[in-house]
Every structure is written in C-alpha cells, then in structure tokens.
Design an enzyme around this catalytic site. Structure first.
Site, mmCIF file in Angstrom:
data_model
loop_
_atom_site.group_PDB
_atom_site.id
_atom_site.type_symbol
_atom_site.label_atom_id
_atom_site.label_comp_id
_atom_site.label_asym_id
_atom_site.label_seq_id
_atom_site.Cartn_x
_atom_site.Cartn_y
_atom_site.Cartn_z
ATOM 1 N N CYS A 80 0.842 -1.197 0.000
ATOM 2 C CA CYS A 80 0.000 0.000 0.000
ATOM 3 C C CYS A 80 0.879 1.250 0.000
ATOM 4 O O CYS A 80 1.864 1.332 0.737
ATOM 5 C CB CYS A 80 -0.866 -0.034 1.255
ATOM 6 N N HIS A 81 0.535 2.213 -0.827
ATOM 7 C CA HIS A 81 1.274 3.475 -0.883
ATOM 8 C C HIS A 81 0.951 4.344 0.330
ATOM 9 O O HIS A 81 -0.190 4.346 0.806
ATOM 10 C CB HIS A 81 0.895 4.272 -2.141
ATOM 11 N N MET A 115 -8.250 1.226 0.976
ATOM 12 C CA MET A 115 -7.613 0.436 2.025
ATOM 13 C C MET A 115 -7.573 1.214 3.332
ATOM 14 O O MET A 115 -7.748 0.639 4.406
ATOM 15 C CB MET A 115 -6.206 -0.013 1.611
ATOM 16 N N GLU A 116 -7.380 2.515 3.241
ATOM 17 C CA GLU A 116 -7.367 3.355 4.441
ATOM 18 C C GLU A 116 -8.737 3.351 5.117
ATOM 19 O O GLU A 116 -8.825 3.259 6.352
ATOM 20 C CB GLU A 116 -6.937 4.776 4.076
ATOM 21 N N ASP A 130 -12.255 -4.793 21.991
ATOM 22 C CA ASP A 130 -11.295 -4.792 23.085
ATOM 23 C C ASP A 130 -11.842 -4.096 24.325
ATOM 24 O O ASP A 130 -11.689 -4.584 25.446
ATOM 25 C CB ASP A 130 -9.993 -4.116 22.646
#
Length: 161
Positions: A80-81, A115-116, A130
């Site tokens: 990924c860039h 992707m971000e 969590d």
C-alpha cells in the site's frame, strides 16, 4: 462487476510481488467510504450508550483509533502506498445489539484510499471489541455473541482536479 479479467499490477512478469508504480498518473481528488458492524449483547450496547464501560469512553477511543489506523495504513499493508490524508470522517450508528462504524477518507493524489477506509473500520471495530470484552465474555471466557461482520467499501469516488 466486469466479466473482463484485469491485468495483475502487483506482480512482476515472474510472479513476484511488487508495489504498483503510480508515478505517471495525474493527481485526482479521491474519496472512499467503508462500513462494518460489531454485534454485541444488548446489555453491552446499553453500557456503551451510558458510557458505563470500565475501560472508558468506547466510541471516542474507537474514533481516535480508526483515524490513527487510516493514517498508518501504508505501514501495515505491505504494498500500500503512503498517501496524504486530507480528511477522515467517522460515524457510529448504535442499534439494540450492534454498533456500526462508517469511515470516509479523502485524499488528493495518484492512488485511491479504499484500504485506508477499510483499515479505519476494522481497527475501530476491534477497539470496540477490546474495550467491551469483559462485558461480552461468557463464564468460559468465550465470546458467543460478539462478531464483526459486513466490512466492505460502500462508496468510491474519483474526480479530476
């Protein structure tokens, strides 16, 4: 969805993994939106609404974690860039038995930001898990009602500058 196979751009002719060269592409304004859901017990969702989770403010922590994940996506996805993030928006929808997180990411550059957006959603939902795991565990320490689902890109935009 196109029936035409696309050219593989993340491999060399020999089949080795490589980063795609985007250097010759023109800059454009880009936006991607991703969404996902975590299913929880009704009582856990009520505790999130009432800010009554032992670890603290679940949604604020998840929001900050999602934004941080967006900014560091290139460090965790090998090909990924690293891109200039110009904006991140997070939105939580709370229902009786679930929390849905939507993350919108904007950039101006040579490659997209899907992707971000996905990284923001998955990290944000993992933080919800969590922070609520003590409330979600059963007597055996398992999570029978907890599930992250439906993570996907719901919108992708690109416009010339």
């Amino acid at each position: 969805m196109s029936d035409e196979p696309s050219e593989l751009t993340h491999t060399t002719p020999e089949g080795d993994a490589q980063m795609v060269d985007v250097g010759a592409k023109p800059d454009s304004a880009r936006r991607a939106v991703a969404r996902g859901t975590i299913r929880l017990r009704d009582s856990t969702v009520d505790a999130i609404r009432e800010d009554d989770i032992e670890k603290g403010d679940v949604l604020t922590t998840a929001r900050l974690g999602a934004i941080g994940a967006v900014k560091h996506t290139w460090e965790t996805i090998p090909l990924c860039h690293g891109i200039p993030i110009t904006n991140v928006e997070t939105d939580f929808a709370i229902d009786d038995d679930r929390v849905t997180l939507t993350v919108a990411v904007e950039t101006t550059g040579k490659t997209g930001c899907e992707m971000e957006a996905l990284q923001g959603v998955t990290t944000g939902l993992n933080i919800v898990w969590d922070m609520t795991k003590a409330a979600e565990k059963d007597r055996d320490g398992q999570y029978p009602d907890t599930e992250i689902e439906g993570v996907r890109v719901v919108a992708k935009e690109k416009r010339e500058l």
